[in-house]
Design a protein around this motif. Structure first.
Motif, PDB file in Angstrom:
ATOM      1  N   UNK A 173       0.830  -1.210   0.000  1.00 39.44           N
ATOM      2  CA  UNK A 173       0.000   0.000   0.000  1.00 39.44           C
ATOM      3  C   UNK A 173       0.865   1.261   0.000  1.00 39.44           C
ATOM      4  N   UNK A 174       0.218   2.363  -0.360  1.00 38.59           N
ATOM      5  CA  UNK A 174       0.915   3.656  -0.352  1.00 38.59           C
ATOM      6  C   UNK A 174       1.371   4.019   1.059  1.00 38.59           C
ATOM      7  N   UNK A 175       0.589   3.630   2.056  1.00 41.45           N
ATOM      8  CA  UNK A 175       0.987   4.013   3.418  1.00 41.45           C
ATOM      9  C   UNK A 175       2.261   3.277   3.833  1.00 41.45           C
ATOM     10  N   UNK A 176       2.409   2.036   3.388  1.00 43.28           N
ATOM     11  CA  UNK A 176       3.643   1.309   3.699  1.00 43.28           C
ATOM     12  C   UNK A 176       4.831   1.953   2.967  1.00 43.28           C
ATOM     13  N   UNK A 177       4.589   2.334   1.715  1.00 42.07           N
ATOM     14  CA  UNK A 177       5.686   2.924   0.937  1.00 42.07           C
ATOM     15  C   UNK A 177       6.111   4.265   1.539  1.00 42.07           C
ATOM     16  N   UNK A 178       5.127   5.080   1.945  1.00 45.45           N
ATOM     17  CA  UNK A 178       5.493   6.371   2.539  1.00 45.45           C
ATOM     18  C   UNK A 178       6.238   6.163   3.860  1.00 45.45           C
ATOM     19  N   UNK A 179       5.800   5.184   4.649  1.00 43.55           N
ATOM     20  CA  UNK A 179       6.506   4.914   5.908  1.00 43.55           C
ATOM     21  C   UNK A 179       7.954   4.535   5.613  1.00 43.55           C
ATOM     22  N   UNK A 180       8.145   3.663   4.629  1.00 39.70           N
ATOM     23  CA  UNK A 180       9.505   3.211   4.312  1.00 39.70           C
ATOM     24  C   UNK A 180      10.358   4.370   3.800  1.00 39.70           C
ATOM     25  N   UNK A 181       9.803   5.146   2.881  1.00 42.79           N
ATOM     26  CA  UNK A 181      10.603   6.205   2.258  1.00 42.79           C
ATOM     27  C   UNK A 181      10.893   7.362   3.205  1.00 42.79           C
ATOM     28  N   UNK A 182      10.057   7.531   4.216  1.00 42.17           N
ATOM     29  CA  UNK A 182      10.274   8.644   5.144  1.00 42.17           C
ATOM     30  C   UNK A 182      10.900   8.178   6.461  1.00 42.17           C
ATOM     31  N   UNK A 183      11.190   6.877   6.564  1.00 41.41           N
ATOM     32  CA  UNK A 183      11.801   6.369   7.794  1.00 41.41           C
ATOM     33  C   UNK A 183      10.852   6.434   8.981  1.00 41.41           C
ATOM     34  N   UNK A 184       9.569   6.253   8.714  1.00 41.79           N
ATOM     35  CA  UNK A 184       8.563   6.326   9.788  1.00 41.79           C
ATOM     36  C   UNK A 184       8.222   4.923  10.277  1.00 41.79           C
TER      37      UNK A 184
END
Ligand SMILES: C[S@@+](CC[C@H](N)C(=O)[O-])C[C@H]1O[C@@H](n2cnc3c(N)ncnc32)[C@H](O)[C@@H]1O
Length: 261
Positions: free
Chosen positions: A139-150
């Motif tokens: 999902x996009x939320x997983x990708x954003x977490x990964x790319x932002x180090x969250x």
């Protein structure tokens, strides 16, 4: 047995797709990709987001575009319902031909705010003997977490996902009650708007811990602290917001009675 596979192809980066998804896409007789177009005008449409990832993995000869009203706010509008019916007839038509296995690609995960569910319901109604299965996607939320180090959730923390098109009330409630809040559809005109969302994050004391990500894995990708957004800017439809509650040190959110997690 005839089979319709709803295949999650991830948020945009063609590498963020599972091995199983690629295998089933390659094995399908026909792979449908949704595009934003009127029925019959698919060839003139811009390349769809799912289509770009599918083209990175599948022989072009087996890819077929199908019109799908992806940007038609206002609930089940006549235009939207007609587009779902049209797409289902096109997919059912592939089975009426020689196809035994048909795949329908969808961005992210097919079980998360995806158009696939509407298509599958209609195909099941009009084409007898078609088994429907889905393949999960990133999902996009997983990708954003990964790319932002969250880190999305630790220990006893809650994690909630909501579409910002649900309005200001559900967002305010989520910010008050949950540790990590993820907002989808930030760029939709049907939502409260970027200025209102930033204001609510600020009032809840959660703007400093929020990250914004648009067009993840696609040309024009934009990832920044939400505090750097201006309330006046326009953000694309593919925009996601995550805010986490500040954590006090390593393992600080583990409950006293928690298990091994
Ligand atoms: C209709 S929902 C589809 C969600 C998708 N099925 C998933 O599992 O992530 C569309 C929303 O997903 C988010 N989204 C999907 N792809 C994205 C991307 N590449 N970049 C940022 N947000 C994305 C955005 O919030 C967008 O408004």
């Amino acid at each position: 047995m005839r089979r319709l596979n709803g295949v999650g192809v991830g948020p945009g980066d063609p590498e963020l797709i599972t091995v199983k998804a690629v295998r089933l896409l390659r094995a399908a007789d026909v792979v449908f990709v949704p595009v934003l177009a009127r029925p019959g005008e698919e060839d003139a449409a811009e390349q769809g987001r799912a289509e770009a990832t599918v083209r990175a993995h599948v022989d072009a000869a087996r890819i077929r575009r199908v019109a799908f009203a992806l940007n038609d706010p206002g609930g089940v509008t006549p235009g939207r319902a007609a587009a779902w019916d049209y797409a289902a007839r096109v997919v059912a038509g592939a089975f009426a031909g020689r196809a035994r296995t048909v795949a329908f690609a969808t961005i992210g995960d097919p079980a998360v705010y995806s158009t696939f569910g509407y298509l599958a319901q209609t195909v099941a109604r009009i084409a007898a003997g078609v088994a429907i299965e889905t393949v999960p996607g990133i999902t996009a939320l997983q990708d954003l977490a990964a790319r932002s180090g969250t880190v999305l959730a630790e220990g006893t923390e809650s994690l909630v996902l909501l579409p910002l098109t649900a309005g200001a009330g559900p967002l305010a409630e989520a910010l008050a009650r949950h540790d990590t809040v993820v907002g989808y559809k930030l760029g939709s005109a049907a939502g409260p708007g970027i200025a209102a969302v930033l204001g609510m994050l600020g009032e809840a004391g959660r703007l400093g811990d929020a990250v914004f990500g648009a067009r993840l894995g696609l040309p024009g990708e934009d990832i920044r602290p939400a505090a750097e957004l201006s309330g006046r800017e326009r953000v694309p439809y593919l925009s996601t917001l995550i805010t986490v509650r500040a954590r006090a040190g390593r393992g600080g959110r583990l409950g006293g009675m928690s298990g091994p997690g």
